[in-house]
Design an enzyme around this catalytic site. Structure first.
Site, PDB file in Angstrom:
ATOM      1  N   LYS A 124       0.822  -1.217   0.000  1.00  0.00           N
ATOM      2  CA  LYS A 124       0.000   0.000   0.000  1.00  0.00           C
ATOM      3  C   LYS A 124       0.857   1.268   0.000  1.00  0.00           C
ATOM      4  CE  LYS A 124      -4.242  -1.999   1.755  1.00  0.00           C
ATOM      5  NZ  LYS A 124      -3.841  -3.404   1.962  1.00  0.00           N
TER       6      LYS A 124
HETATM    7  C1  LIG Z   1      -4.485  -4.472   1.322  1.00  0.00           C
HETATM    8  C2  LIG Z   1      -3.748  -5.753   1.187  1.00  0.00           C
HETATM    9  C3  LIG Z   1      -4.153  -6.753   0.285  1.00  0.00           C
HETATM   10  C4  LIG Z   1      -5.412  -6.652  -0.537  1.00  0.00           C
HETATM   11  O1  LIG Z   1      -5.329  -5.676  -1.539  1.00  0.00           O
HETATM   12  P1  LIG Z   1      -6.647  -5.118  -2.263  1.00  0.00           P
HETATM   13  O2  LIG Z   1      -6.196  -3.966  -3.060  1.00  0.00           O
HETATM   14  O3  LIG Z   1      -7.582  -4.724  -1.152  1.00  0.00           O
HETATM   15  O4  LIG Z   1      -7.202  -6.232  -3.081  1.00  0.00           O
HETATM   16  C5  LIG Z   1      -3.359  -7.891   0.175  1.00  0.00           C
HETATM   17  N1  LIG Z   1      -2.250  -8.057   0.919  1.00  0.00           N
HETATM   18  C6  LIG Z   1      -1.831  -7.121   1.800  1.00  0.00           C
HETATM   19  C7  LIG Z   1      -0.610  -7.384   2.608  1.00  0.00           C
HETATM   20  C8  LIG Z   1      -2.556  -5.927   1.962  1.00  0.00           C
HETATM   21  O5  LIG Z   1      -2.137  -5.011   2.853  1.00  0.00           O
END
Ligand SMILES: *Cc1c(COP(=O)(O)O)cnc(C)c1O
Length: 486
Positions: A124
């Site tokens: 993220k």
């Molecule tokens: C947020 C997250 C996801 C999922 O991603 P999306 O964009 O919500 O599909 C998967 N793995 C980790 C470690 C995350 O922080």
């Protein structure tokens, strides 16, 4: 480039206009009125670019109302050592999202794209770091300020805080369930000492935090007065920032545009893989987009059957890949819009049905809402599911076979990726977090602790800065107003 709502609301908007907002006025999500295309010549030029220059090239196609020099300054400022500060030793950090070859043979080529070397050890950061700089730029230009208010059970909140810390014109008020996050995640957030970051530990569970955010968001007068905004996963700029690393992954794994690759993406809210879909719609030669879910398999069910059935909270499991624990996928509407050929009236009807009846059915069976399930293959989508036992097995196997420790979400990705590899098409699995974040499961799988990146050794013993509050919305509102002085 103009943007419009998936539900047909008439007013088109620019990139900057939708940057600070969330949903469109009709409850839909914003999408570009058409997807910009990438030519073969352009792709060849892009092969040689640094990550920051590639980000500039991709974003230039979407953020057409930001002057090029300004956008260039923002991407240059963002994609520096900050987003790969936790790269493992020996890794070519200059690539920002380096590819690691796990297996390479005629039969099967399996690669891992590192996206989680930023400040919070999860992918993220890749988008949120850009968002912080875009927000600061836009706010300064309009002499405005913004108070970000959200709830988190872990990854999103810390990525937001690390992206917004110290930014002019921005404060962050982040609710989290008191004593319910892991010690590591709590320390990551609460050890921030920046005066514009406010950690609020709510005496309740995550749903209580979310209810409080909703209650505040529904008070439009207060929201306006306090200049409240969000940074959740439906934010368009977050999605588009993620498009960049699909290009980078493709260009690093291939030498000619005649080659194709597939991506497997550990998925929850469908934000990450939605960016892959957009890259594919722009003309990037992606063969398959593989959606990997955990026990919360609402997306796997849709891509296998055409039936979208959101889960109630009682059917939403707390798993060992917690950042994928979702009951509905908030970015999914963007893909459904494309699947329905841009028919906003039908999108609106289907998502109203999600509200009233908990889902919709595009399987084409008698009585269903449509037969678009048969078109899914044209978009490259397939899916699979991984559960706790798979995660443990995969973490062990990857350690044994490739000498790499992966986190639980990435393990879900690898498990499902191996079900969809095909000869001649490299399969790139997106690494969405580092194992140190989910140490309990690493210990369960490997019988030892996950390695911690430098600087995180004693994070739990750093001084913490947070305020404990009850679930009283009136008190919460007063707290925010006191801090903002608005
Ligand atoms: C947020 C997250 C996801 C999922 O991603 P999306 O964009 O919500 O599909 C998967 N793995 C980790 C470690 C995350 O922080």
């Amino acid at each position: 480039m103009q943007y419009a709502s998936t539900r047909g609301h008439a007013a088109e908007q620019t990139f900057s206009e939708i940057l600070l907002g969330g949903l469109a006025p009709d409850g839909g999500l914003y999408l570009p009125c058409e997807y910009p295309q990438v030519s073969a010549d352009e792709l060849n030029t892009w092969r040689k670019l640094s990550y920051a220059d590639l980000a500039f090239a991709v974003l230039s196609k979407f953020a057409t109302d930001i002057p090029a020099v300004d956008l260039k300054a923002i991407t240059d400022k963002t994609y520096t050592s900050v987003v790969y500060c936790n790269a493992r030793t020996g890794e070519d950090a200059a690539q920002i999202t380096p590819l690691r070859v796990l297996e390479s043979s005629e039969q099967r080529s399996l690669l891992l794209q590192a996206l989680s070397n930023g400040p919070t050890l999860a992918f993220k950061d890749m988008a949120m770091q850009l968002l912080g700089n875009l927000f600061e730029y836009t706010l300064a230009k309009n002499n405005a300020e913004l108070n970000i208010f959200g709830a988190t059970s872990g990854d999103t909140g810390s990525a937001a805080e690390y992206a917004m810390r110290g930014k002019k014109g921005i404060r962050v008020f982040m609710l989290s369930p008191h004593k319910k996050m892991s010690a590591f995640q709590t320390a990551q957030m609460f050890s921030l000492q920046d005066p514009n970051i406010f950690n609020i530990a709510v005496e309740g569970v995550f749903d209580d935090c979310q209810d409080m955010v909703k209650a505040v968001s529904n008070d439009l007068g207060y929201k306006q007065q306090q200049k409240i905004g969000t940074v959740n996963s439906i934010n368009w700029a977050r999605v588009v920032a993620q498009v960049v690393y699909y290009f980078r992954g493709y260009l690093s794994a291939t030498t000619s545009n005649d080659q194709k690759v597939s991506f497997t993406v550990p998925s929850g809210n469908f934000g990450n893989i939605c960016a892959g879909h957009i890259a594919r719609m722009m003309g990037l030669p992606i063969e398959k987009l593989v959606v990997a879910t955990n026990e919360n398999d609402v997306l796997d069910e849709f891509f296998r059957t055409g039936i979208y059935r959101v889960r109630k909270s009682a059917e939403t499991w707390h798993t060992t890949s917690p950042s994928m624990d979702i009951s509905k996928a908030s970015n999914f509407e963007r893909f459904v819009f494309d699947l329905l050929g841009g028919d906003a009236a039908r999108v609106k009807a289907l998502f109203n049905k999600v509200e009233t009846q908990g889902g919709f059915d595009l399987s084409g069976q008698p009585g269903s809402d449509g037969d678009e399930f048969q078109k899914i293959a044209q978009f490259g989508f397939v899916s699979g599911k991984s559960v706790h036992a798979d995660r443990l097995k995969t973490i062990c196997a990857v350690e044994k076979n490739y000498s790499i420790t992966i986190d639980t979400h990435t393990a879900d990705g690898i498990k499902v990726a191996l079900e969809h590899t095909e000869p001649g098409v490299p399969m790139i699995v997106l690494e969405t977090a580092l194992p140190a974040k989910f140490n309990e499961t690493i210990k369960e799988a490997l019988g030892r602790d996950a390695e911690r990146p430098v600087g995180f050794e004693n994070i739990e013993s750093l001084p913490q800065r947070f305020t404990v509050m009850s679930t009283d919305v009136t008190k919460m509102k007063a707290f925010i107003a006191e801090k903002t002085g608005l």
